[in-house]
Design a protein around this motif. Structure first.
Motif, PDB file in Angstrom:
ATOM      1  N   MET A  28       0.831  -1.209   0.000  1.00  0.00           N
ATOM      2  CA  MET A  28       0.000   0.000   0.000  1.00  0.00           C
ATOM      3  C   MET A  28       0.863   1.255   0.000  1.00  0.00           C
ATOM      4  SD  MET A  28      -3.102  -1.198   2.496  1.00  0.00           S
ATOM      5  CE  MET A  28      -4.088   0.267   2.277  1.00  0.00           C
ATOM      6  N   GLN A  29       1.959   1.228   0.742  1.00  0.00           N
ATOM      7  CA  GLN A  29       2.874   2.371   0.756  1.00  0.00           C
ATOM      8  C   GLN A  29       3.493   2.583  -0.626  1.00  0.00           C
ATOM      9  OE1 GLN A  29       3.696   4.606   3.313  1.00  0.00           O
ATOM     10  NE2 GLN A  29       4.737   5.662   1.653  1.00  0.00           N
ATOM     11  N   ILE A  30       3.933   1.495  -1.231  1.00  0.00           N
ATOM     12  CA  ILE A  30       4.559   1.589  -2.547  1.00  0.00           C
ATOM     13  C   ILE A  30       3.557   2.107  -3.580  1.00  0.00           C
ATOM     14  CG2 ILE A  30       5.564   0.243  -4.440  1.00  0.00           C
ATOM     15  CD1 ILE A  30       6.926  -1.485  -2.247  1.00  0.00           C
ATOM     16  N   GLU A  31       2.325   1.600  -3.539  1.00  0.00           N
ATOM     17  CA  GLU A  31       1.312   2.078  -4.493  1.00  0.00           C
ATOM     18  C   GLU A  31       1.104   3.579  -4.343  1.00  0.00           C
ATOM     19  OE1 GLU A  31      -2.197   3.618  -6.006  1.00  0.00           O
ATOM     20  OE2 GLU A  31      -2.214   3.102  -3.882  1.00  0.00           O
ATOM     21  N   GLY A  32       1.022   4.059  -3.123  1.00  0.00           N
ATOM     22  CA  GLY A  32       0.872   5.494  -2.906  1.00  0.00           C
ATOM     23  C   GLY A  32       2.071   6.280  -3.416  1.00  0.00           C
ATOM     24  N   ASP A  33       3.249   5.725  -3.218  1.00  0.00           N
ATOM     25  CA  ASP A  33       4.465   6.391  -3.686  1.00  0.00           C
ATOM     26  C   ASP A  33       4.595   6.376  -5.204  1.00  0.00           C
ATOM     27  OD1 ASP A  33       5.188   6.909  -1.057  1.00  0.00           O
ATOM     28  OD2 ASP A  33       6.680   5.304  -0.956  1.00  0.00           O
ATOM     29  N   LEU A  34       3.965   5.402  -5.857  1.00  0.00           N
ATOM     30  CA  LEU A  34       4.031   5.317  -7.319  1.00  0.00           C
ATOM     31  C   LEU A  34       3.149   6.358  -8.005  1.00  0.00           C
ATOM     32  CD1 LEU A  34       3.909   1.457  -7.941  1.00  0.00           C
ATOM     33  CD2 LEU A  34       5.864   2.967  -8.295  1.00  0.00           C
ATOM     34  N   ARG A  35       2.098   6.804  -7.350  1.00  0.00           N
ATOM     35  CA  ARG A  35       1.113   7.692  -7.994  1.00  0.00           C
ATOM     36  C   ARG A  35       1.727   8.896  -8.708  1.00  0.00           C
ATOM     37  NH1 ARG A  35      -2.852   7.657  -3.016  1.00  0.00           N
ATOM     38  NH2 ARG A  35      -3.203   5.415  -3.004  1.00  0.00           N
ATOM     39  N   PRO A  36       2.679   9.615  -8.114  1.00  0.00           N
ATOM     40  CA  PRO A  36       3.234  10.771  -8.827  1.00  0.00           C
ATOM     41  C   PRO A  36       4.032  10.401 -10.082  1.00  0.00           C
ATOM     42  CG  PRO A  36       3.720  10.908  -6.480  1.00  0.00           C
ATOM     43  CD  PRO A  36       3.180   9.542  -6.736  1.00  0.00           C
ATOM     44  N   TYR A  37       4.350   9.133 -10.245  1.00  0.00           N
ATOM     45  CA  TYR A  37       5.144   8.681 -11.386  1.00  0.00           C
ATOM     46  C   TYR A  37       4.277   8.139 -12.516  1.00  0.00           C
ATOM     47  CZ  TYR A  37       9.075   9.062  -8.183  1.00  0.00           C
ATOM     48  OH  TYR A  37      10.026   9.530  -7.306  1.00  0.00           O
ATOM     49  N   VAL A  38       2.984   7.957 -12.252  1.00  0.00           N
ATOM     50  CA  VAL A  38       2.057   7.373 -13.222  1.00  0.00           C
ATOM     51  C   VAL A  38       1.509   8.469 -14.126  1.00  0.00           C
ATOM     52  CG1 VAL A  38      -0.129   6.120 -13.479  1.00  0.00           C
ATOM     53  CG2 VAL A  38       1.435   5.526 -11.625  1.00  0.00           C
ATOM     54  N   LYS A  39       1.405   8.153 -15.424  1.00  0.00           N
ATOM     55  CA  LYS A  39       0.832   9.085 -16.382  1.00  0.00           C
ATOM     56  C   LYS A  39      -0.547   9.525 -15.910  1.00  0.00           C
ATOM     57  CE  LYS A  39      -0.658   9.345 -21.158  1.00  0.00           C
ATOM     58  NZ  LYS A  39      -0.822   8.652 -22.413  1.00  0.00           N
ATOM     59  N   HIS A  40      -0.828  10.817 -16.034  1.00  0.00           N
ATOM     60  CA  HIS A  40      -2.102  11.356 -15.578  1.00  0.00           C
ATOM     61  C   HIS A  40      -2.780  12.091 -16.728  1.00  0.00           C
ATOM     62  CE1 HIS A  40      -4.870  13.101 -12.541  1.00  0.00           C
ATOM     63  NE2 HIS A  40      -5.022  13.970 -13.516  1.00  0.00           N
ATOM     64  N   ASP A  41      -3.837  11.524 -17.224  1.00  0.00           N
ATOM     65  CA  ASP A  41      -4.700  12.243 -18.166  1.00  0.00           C
ATOM     66  C   ASP A  41      -6.001  12.549 -17.441  1.00  0.00           C
ATOM     67  OD1 ASP A  41      -3.016  12.365 -20.420  1.00  0.00           O
ATOM     68  OD2 ASP A  41      -3.538  10.333 -20.986  1.00  0.00           O
ATOM     69  N   THR A  42      -6.772  11.506 -17.193  1.00  0.00           N
ATOM     70  CA  THR A  42      -8.037  11.679 -16.475  1.00  0.00           C
ATOM     71  C   THR A  42      -7.901  11.272 -15.016  1.00  0.00           C
ATOM     72  OG1 THR A  42      -8.792   9.437 -16.953  1.00  0.00           O
ATOM     73  CG2 THR A  42      -9.309  11.146 -18.590  1.00  0.00           C
ATOM     74  N   GLY A  43      -6.821  10.600 -14.661  1.00  0.00           N
ATOM     75  CA  GLY A  43      -6.626  10.088 -13.309  1.00  0.00           C
ATOM     76  C   GLY A  43      -7.090   8.646 -13.165  1.00  0.00           C
ATOM     77  N   ALA A  44      -7.706   8.104 -14.208  1.00  0.00           N
ATOM     78  CA  ALA A  44      -8.228   6.732 -14.137  1.00  0.00           C
ATOM     79  C   ALA A  44      -7.110   5.721 -13.940  1.00  0.00           C
ATOM     80  CB  ALA A  44      -9.019   6.412 -15.400  1.00  0.00           C
ATOM     81  N   LEU A  45      -5.986   5.926 -14.578  1.00  0.00           N
ATOM     82  CA  LEU A  45      -4.879   4.975 -14.463  1.00  0.00           C
ATOM     83  C   LEU A  45      -4.354   4.943 -13.027  1.00  0.00           C
ATOM     84  CD1 LEU A  45      -3.097   2.972 -15.955  1.00  0.00           C
ATOM     85  CD2 LEU A  45      -1.593   4.863 -16.571  1.00  0.00           C
ATOM     86  N   GLU A  46      -4.146   6.103 -12.450  1.00  0.00           N
ATOM     87  CA  GLU A  46      -3.687   6.169 -11.059  1.00  0.00           C
ATOM     88  C   GLU A  46      -4.691   5.499 -10.115  1.00  0.00           C
ATOM     89  OE1 GLU A  46      -1.923  10.502 -10.478  1.00  0.00           O
ATOM     90  OE2 GLU A  46      -3.659  10.375 -11.815  1.00  0.00           O
ATOM     91  N   ARG A  47      -5.963   5.839 -10.274  1.00  0.00           N
ATOM     92  CA  ARG A  47      -7.009   5.302  -9.394  1.00  0.00           C
ATOM     93  C   ARG A  47      -7.201   3.799  -9.559  1.00  0.00           C
ATOM     94  NH1 ARG A  47      -9.463   9.967 -11.235  1.00  0.00           N
ATOM     95  NH2 ARG A  47     -10.809   8.772 -12.647  1.00  0.00           N
ATOM     96  N   SER A  48      -6.899   3.288 -10.737  1.00  0.00           N
ATOM     97  CA  SER A  48      -7.152   1.872 -11.000  1.00  0.00           C
ATOM     98  C   SER A  48      -6.362   0.956 -10.071  1.00  0.00           C
ATOM     99  CB  SER A  48      -6.840   1.532 -12.460  1.00  0.00           C
ATOM    100  OG  SER A  48      -5.451   1.504 -12.712  1.00  0.00           O
ATOM    101  N   ALA A  49      -5.216   1.392  -9.612  1.00  0.00           N
ATOM    102  CA  ALA A  49      -4.400   0.548  -8.733  1.00  0.00           C
ATOM    103  C   ALA A  49      -5.103   0.286  -7.404  1.00  0.00           C
ATOM    104  CB  ALA A  49      -3.037   1.176  -8.490  1.00  0.00           C
ATOM    105  N   ALA A  50      -5.839   1.255  -6.915  1.00  0.00           N
ATOM    106  CA  ALA A  50      -6.527   1.081  -5.625  1.00  0.00           C
ATOM    107  C   ALA A  50      -7.601   0.004  -5.695  1.00  0.00           C
ATOM    108  CB  ALA A  50      -7.141   2.405  -5.177  1.00  0.00           C
ATOM    109  N   THR A  51      -8.260  -0.139  -6.842  1.00  0.00           N
ATOM    110  CA  THR A  51      -9.347  -1.106  -6.952  1.00  0.00           C
ATOM    111  C   THR A  51      -8.930  -2.430  -7.579  1.00  0.00           C
ATOM    112  OG1 THR A  51     -10.028  -0.089  -9.039  1.00  0.00           O
ATOM    113  CG2 THR A  51     -11.144   0.660  -7.040  1.00  0.00           C
ATOM    114  N   ASN A  52      -7.848  -2.466  -8.329  1.00  0.00           N
ATOM    115  CA  ASN A  52      -7.452  -3.681  -9.036  1.00  0.00           C
ATOM    116  C   ASN A  52      -6.310  -4.441  -8.373  1.00  0.00           C
ATOM    117  OD1 ASN A  52      -9.200  -3.548 -11.421  1.00  0.00           O
ATOM    118  ND2 ASN A  52      -8.110  -1.643 -11.795  1.00  0.00           N
ATOM    119  N   SER A  53      -5.681  -3.858  -7.386  1.00  0.00           N
ATOM    120  CA  SER A  53      -4.511  -4.475  -6.761  1.00  0.00           C
ATOM    121  C   SER A  53      -4.914  -5.455  -5.665  1.00  0.00           C
ATOM    122  CB  SER A  53      -3.604  -3.391  -6.171  1.00  0.00           C
ATOM    123  OG  SER A  53      -3.123  -2.548  -7.192  1.00  0.00           O
TER     124      SER A  53
END
Length: 123
Positions: A28-53
């Motif tokens: 969970m810590q790593i996922e949170g730390d990855l967010r600023p490194y993930v491509k952001h268009d609509t935010g769907a890609l970043e948010r997807s990790a919280a529900t799919n992991s």
């Protein structure tokens, strides 16, 4: 797409419960730390990790589709020409896990060590 982190030291914990607890917190810590490194268009890609992991199993999974239903997590991950939408992630990168690990891997290792010590002390 999934991001893998070597957690072999955590697997040495004697109790399966301790292993799962530590791995879940670390992932969970790593996922949170990855967010600023993930491509952001609509935010769907970043948010997807919280529900799919599966944090307890140590798996971070990104799955997001564009407005045409095209799965683009892998495309974003392997596209060296990362472009961001209006609310950009300044650290966004292709292969974001590798960039984040280069920047933060030492802190993840230290956090894992702290979690293991705490789990062993409290068991």
């Amino acid at each position: 797409m999934s991001v893998r982190v070597d957690v072999s030291d955590i697997e040495s914990l004697e109790s399966g419960q301790l292993h799962g607890d530590v791995l879940e917190k670390l992932t969970m810590q790593i996922e949170g730390d990855l967010r600023p490194y993930v491509k952001h268009d609509t935010g769907a890609l970043e948010r997807s990790a919280a529900t799919n992991s599966d944090f307890r199993a140590g798996r971070i999974t990104y799955s997001a589709s564009d407005d045409r239903g095209h799965e683009y997590a892998a495309d974003a991950y392997f596209d060296e020409r990362v472009r961001n939408g209006p609310r950009q992630n300044p650290k966004a990168s292709d292969q974001w896990d590798r960039k984040a690990e280069a920047d933060l891997g030492g802190s993840w290792a230290a956090y894992a060590g702290d979690l293991i010590e705490e789990a062993l002390r409290d068991s």
